[in-house]
Design an enzyme around this catalytic site. Sequence first.
Site: not given
Length: 387
Positions: A59-60, A162, A63
Amino acid sequence: MKWSLQLGRIAGIRIYVHATFALLVVWLGARTLAEGAGPAAFARDLTFVLLLFGCVVLHELGHALTARRFGIATRDITLLPIGGVARLEKMPERAWQELLVALAGPAVNLVIAVVLVLASVAAGRGMPAVPSDPWQAPLLERLAWVNVMLLVFNLVPAFPMDGGRALRALLAMRVSNLRATRVAAGLGQLIAFGFGLLGLLGNPFLILIALFVWIGAAAELAMVEVKTALASIAVEAAMLTRFDAVAPQEPLERAIQLTLEGSQKDFPVLERGELRGVLSQERLVAGVARGGAGLVVADVMEPAPPAAHPRDPLAPALERLQDGSVRMVPVVEAGELRGILTADNVFELLRFQSALDAWTRSNRGSSTRATNSTNRKEDTRCRLATG
Ligand code: ZN
């Protein structure tokens, strides 16, 4: 982040795990003991938590790698018991870029969930049902559902989560970045308050997340406020014009005397009007400890950091002061030292600026008063500029 252990590097980005992550493992062990389950159950739960945090890393990375496409590097990714944090070097300037960077993380969870569901269907197990007891469900099913939960939870518009970032970006397409951030941070803190209340009903992680959101929203709003305030201010408005300087051949005793007499901590070193270096308090103390007060300034001074021009914008100079690379920025015009800039006096200026802005907002009644207040603001800038 302090107290972090490097796990490795993915796509050139260092991945760390924070020491407090051990608390999560301890909590898991305590849970196993309390339920009277054996080591096999503990191992199964631990595997699940590790896989879950694997998804958090992805997930990170969503980004980080999207930000990279816009030329923004990521310092590192750190895993905390409440989730992951990717430290981007800065936020994207354009709202649509920030929107994409914010949504890229949850999008990764969506992709993982879809892949796991498809894998389950392909393996003939059918669509994974919502497990009645998530801790008892089969591993892949649990992982699929936890990704759906991560997707939904991260999209809650609690800035700086987010969803909140996406909201700020959407708002910033219509109003100024400052107003968008004020609205998003306000909503974020309201939701954090709700998280805190829910957390009190028995979920300690929610309380931690509430604190994280509350503090994060306040800090990011403050940062945007400072940046906005600085955008229209030049170096000369904030620089100190009444300051002491020392000469290279003067004894350290002289600098000690000046330090004790006034409030200045760092001194420019001038020789026949030309800037030769900088004497910081740290270097002064270390110099005295090493050679006594009889050493001369030239023995302990540092080379002068790159100078700013009086009409340069303030923001880049403040960035240098804040990241700790310099303690003072000399302000030079036509080879002559006009002033010095320290973090302290920049913040002094900002405090007056925001006090004046508050005064302006509360006196917006008539147009004449508004004009007056703008004049006053200019006055203050001039006064600050002249010392
Ligand atoms: Zn995220």
